[in-house]
Design an enzyme around this catalytic site. Sequence first.
Site, PDB file in Angstrom:
ATOM      1  N   GLY A  24      66.806  12.661 -45.680  1.00 56.13           N
ATOM      2  CA  GLY A  24      67.656  13.019 -46.992  1.00 56.13           C
ATOM      3  C   GLY A  24      67.510  14.502 -47.023  1.00 56.13           C
ATOM      4  CB  ILE A  25      65.109  16.846 -47.933  1.00 59.72           C
ATOM      5  CG1 ILE A  25      64.521  16.256 -49.301  1.00 59.72           C
ATOM      6  CG2 ILE A  25      64.920  18.523 -48.112  1.00 59.72           C
ATOM      7  CD1 ILE A  25      63.326  16.781 -49.538  1.00 59.72           C
ATOM      8  CE1 TYR A 163      54.220  13.663 -48.540  1.00 54.89           C
ATOM      9  CE2 TYR A 163      53.489  14.403 -50.701  1.00 54.89           C
ATOM     10  CZ  TYR A 163      54.659  14.043 -49.578  1.00 54.89           C
ATOM     11  OH  TYR A 163      55.857  14.870 -49.764  1.00 54.89           O
ATOM     12  N   PRO A 201      64.884   8.323 -48.818  1.00 56.61           N
ATOM     13  CG  PRO A 201      66.119   7.563 -46.865  1.00 56.61           C
ATOM     14  CD  PRO A 201      66.126   8.807 -47.778  1.00 56.61           C
ATOM     15  CG  LEU A 202      58.757  10.712 -48.238  1.00 61.79           C
ATOM     16  CD1 LEU A 202      58.860  11.683 -47.032  1.00 61.79           C
ATOM     17  CD2 LEU A 202      58.625  11.424 -49.465  1.00 61.79           C
TER      18      LEU A 202
HETATM   19  N1  LIG Z   1      61.496  13.146 -51.267  1.00 59.88           N
HETATM   20  C1  LIG Z   1      60.683  13.551 -52.115  1.00 59.88           C
HETATM   21  O1  LIG Z   1      60.450  13.120 -53.234  1.00 59.88           O
HETATM   22  C2  LIG Z   1      59.921  14.812 -51.568  1.00 59.88           C
HETATM   23  C3  LIG Z   1      59.389  15.598 -52.482  1.00 59.88           C
HETATM   24  C4  LIG Z   1      58.412  16.886 -52.109  1.00 59.88           C
HETATM   25  C5  LIG Z   1      58.444  17.015 -50.687  1.00 59.88           C
HETATM   26  N2  LIG Z   1      59.188  16.063 -49.732  1.00 59.88           N
HETATM   27  C6  LIG Z   1      58.935  16.516 -48.446  1.00 59.88           C
HETATM   28  O2  LIG Z   1      60.433  16.700 -47.911  1.00 59.88           O
HETATM   29  C7  LIG Z   1      60.398  16.587 -46.671  1.00 59.88           C
HETATM   30  C8  LIG Z   1      61.624  15.632 -46.185  1.00 59.88           C
HETATM   31  O3  LIG Z   1      61.427  14.218 -46.914  1.00 59.88           O
HETATM   32  P1  LIG Z   1      62.806  13.420 -47.290  1.00 59.88           P
HETATM   33  O4  LIG Z   1      62.463  13.181 -48.689  1.00 59.88           O
HETATM   34  O5  LIG Z   1      63.847  14.019 -46.731  1.00 59.88           O
HETATM   35  O6  LIG Z   1      61.992  12.192 -46.367  1.00 59.88           O
HETATM   36  P2  LIG Z   1      63.011  11.371 -45.562  1.00 59.88           P
HETATM   37  O7  LIG Z   1      62.199  10.047 -44.909  1.00 59.88           O
HETATM   38  O8  LIG Z   1      64.684  11.112 -45.857  1.00 59.88           O
HETATM   39  O9  LIG Z   1      63.446  12.182 -44.116  1.00 59.88           O
HETATM   40  C9  LIG Z   1      62.120  12.507 -43.408  1.00 59.88           C
HETATM   41  C10 LIG Z   1      62.690  12.789 -41.719  1.00 59.88           C
HETATM   42  O10 LIG Z   1      61.740  13.077 -40.881  1.00 59.88           O
HETATM   43  C11 LIG Z   1      61.841  12.261 -39.698  1.00 59.88           C
HETATM   44  N3  LIG Z   1      60.598  12.144 -39.048  1.00 59.88           N
HETATM   45  C12 LIG Z   1      59.422  11.332 -39.401  1.00 59.88           C
HETATM   46  N4  LIG Z   1      58.683  11.482 -38.575  1.00 59.88           N
HETATM   47  C13 LIG Z   1      58.950  12.352 -37.642  1.00 59.88           C
HETATM   48  C14 LIG Z   1      58.129  13.021 -36.627  1.00 59.88           C
HETATM   49  N5  LIG Z   1      57.048  12.584 -36.126  1.00 59.88           N
HETATM   50  N6  LIG Z   1      59.233  13.810 -35.879  1.00 59.88           N
HETATM   51  C15 LIG Z   1      60.355  14.278 -36.359  1.00 59.88           C
HETATM   52  N7  LIG Z   1      60.849  13.853 -37.276  1.00 59.88           N
HETATM   53  C16 LIG Z   1      60.431  12.700 -38.054  1.00 59.88           C
HETATM   54  C17 LIG Z   1      62.361  10.738 -40.128  1.00 59.88           C
HETATM   55  O11 LIG Z   1      63.056  10.201 -39.228  1.00 59.88           O
HETATM   56  C18 LIG Z   1      63.174  11.184 -41.324  1.00 59.88           C
HETATM   57  O12 LIG Z   1      64.527  11.449 -40.986  1.00 59.88           O
HETATM   58  C19 LIG Z   1      58.943  15.889 -46.227  1.00 59.88           C
HETATM   59  O13 LIG Z   1      58.139  16.718 -45.637  1.00 59.88           O
HETATM   60  C20 LIG Z   1      58.427  15.467 -47.525  1.00 59.88           C
HETATM   61  O14 LIG Z   1      57.224  15.290 -47.586  1.00 59.88           O
HETATM   62  C21 LIG Z   1      59.996  14.943 -50.294  1.00 59.88           C
END
Ligand SMILES: NC(=O)c1ccc[n+]([C@@H]2O[C@H](COP(=O)([O-])OP(=O)(O)OC[C@H]3O[C@@H](n4cnc5c(N)ncnc54)[C@H](O)[C@@H]3O)[C@@H](O)[C@H]2O)c1
Length: 268
Positions: A24-25, A163, A201-202
């Site tokens: 997503g991000i 986390y 999705p996270l």
């Molecule tokens: N969504 C939230 O609420 C939120 C808030 C704060 C921080 N974050 C952080 O933002 C970042 C992105 O999260 P998101 O919300 O887009 O989640 P997401 O699940 O949509 O995307 C995460 C991506 O990371 C990939 N991934 C997982 N394991 C991996 C690996 N070993 N090597 C390479 N790629 C891998 C997945 O395939 C996925 O495409 C993360 O670090 C998360 O902790 C998210």
Amino acid sequence: MSTATRPRGRLDGKIALITGGAGGIGSGIARAFAGEGARVMVSDIDGAAAAGIAAGINAHHPGCAASCAHDVTSESDWNAALAACRQAFGGLSVLVNNAGIWAIGAVDDTEPDSWRRCMSINLDSVYLGTRLAMPLLRENQPASIINVSSVAGLVAGPNIAAYNTSKAAVWMLTKSTALSAARKGDDIRANSIHPAFIATPLLQDLFARGGERRPLSAEQTAKLAAQIPLGRLCTVEDVAWAAIYLASDESRFMTGAELKLDGGLSAM
Ligand SMILES: NC(=O)c1ccc[n+]([C@@H]2O[C@H](COP(=O)([O-])OP(=O)(O)OC[C@H]3O[C@@H](n4cnc5c(N)ncnc54)[C@H](O)[C@@H]3O)[C@@H](O)[C@H]2O)c1
């Protein structure tokens, strides 16, 4: 549009590698960077999904995106991803360490395997990528490292011990990276971003029942939003705007800093 007629972008000339770029991000940052004139390597452990994101970007900005399958816990995958940046675009000036996973559980309910997996994907990957990318970033100064931490790296909860810990460590690793690059005289800045809840999705994993991801219900969204002083969830666009700023030379005096995108949550 030819480069002769296209308005100047805030990231013209920048070359970015975005890990977790199919998520997503990550995909939002990749699209936003390309829209501002950067060339982007979309990397993800899901190589097919990364290729799809890159194809979508190229449909709007021909030649601006490439992709690779990249497990951020693997040193050899990092070397291959960096080689791909050099081959596709001639170098690397912006590294976005974004790939990450949830790990739910209080400290005494967290199994060692779950703890280690979270640390490996969320934290060790940032150390690995920063160390391995440094020579290429040094060749492409001014350069910028953007680490996607979380508000959970600044404020703890009772049920996300691994986390919380991984994201707090990314926050401090960012500062150490910033200081060491500055001391070495490199124009390589390092900053972290700390978003609150975003409906990706996270976040769906937080509510997944029986391992099945579903879009957040209105009730779940309202419950999360009620914790945020501004009264809504963070969005991918909120993060992308911050990442554009940190990737661009507009932030050239900012290093070792944290950008909180939490609607005031950590101010309470
Ligand atoms: N969504 C939230 O609420 C939120 C808030 C704060 C921080 N974050 C952080 O933002 C970042 C992105 O999260 P998101 O919300 O887009 O989640 P997401 O699940 O949509 O995307 C995460 C991506 O990371 C990939 N991934 C997982 N394991 C991996 C690996 N070993 N090597 C390479 N790629 C891998 C997945 O395939 C996925 O495409 C993360 O670090 C998360 O902790 C998210």
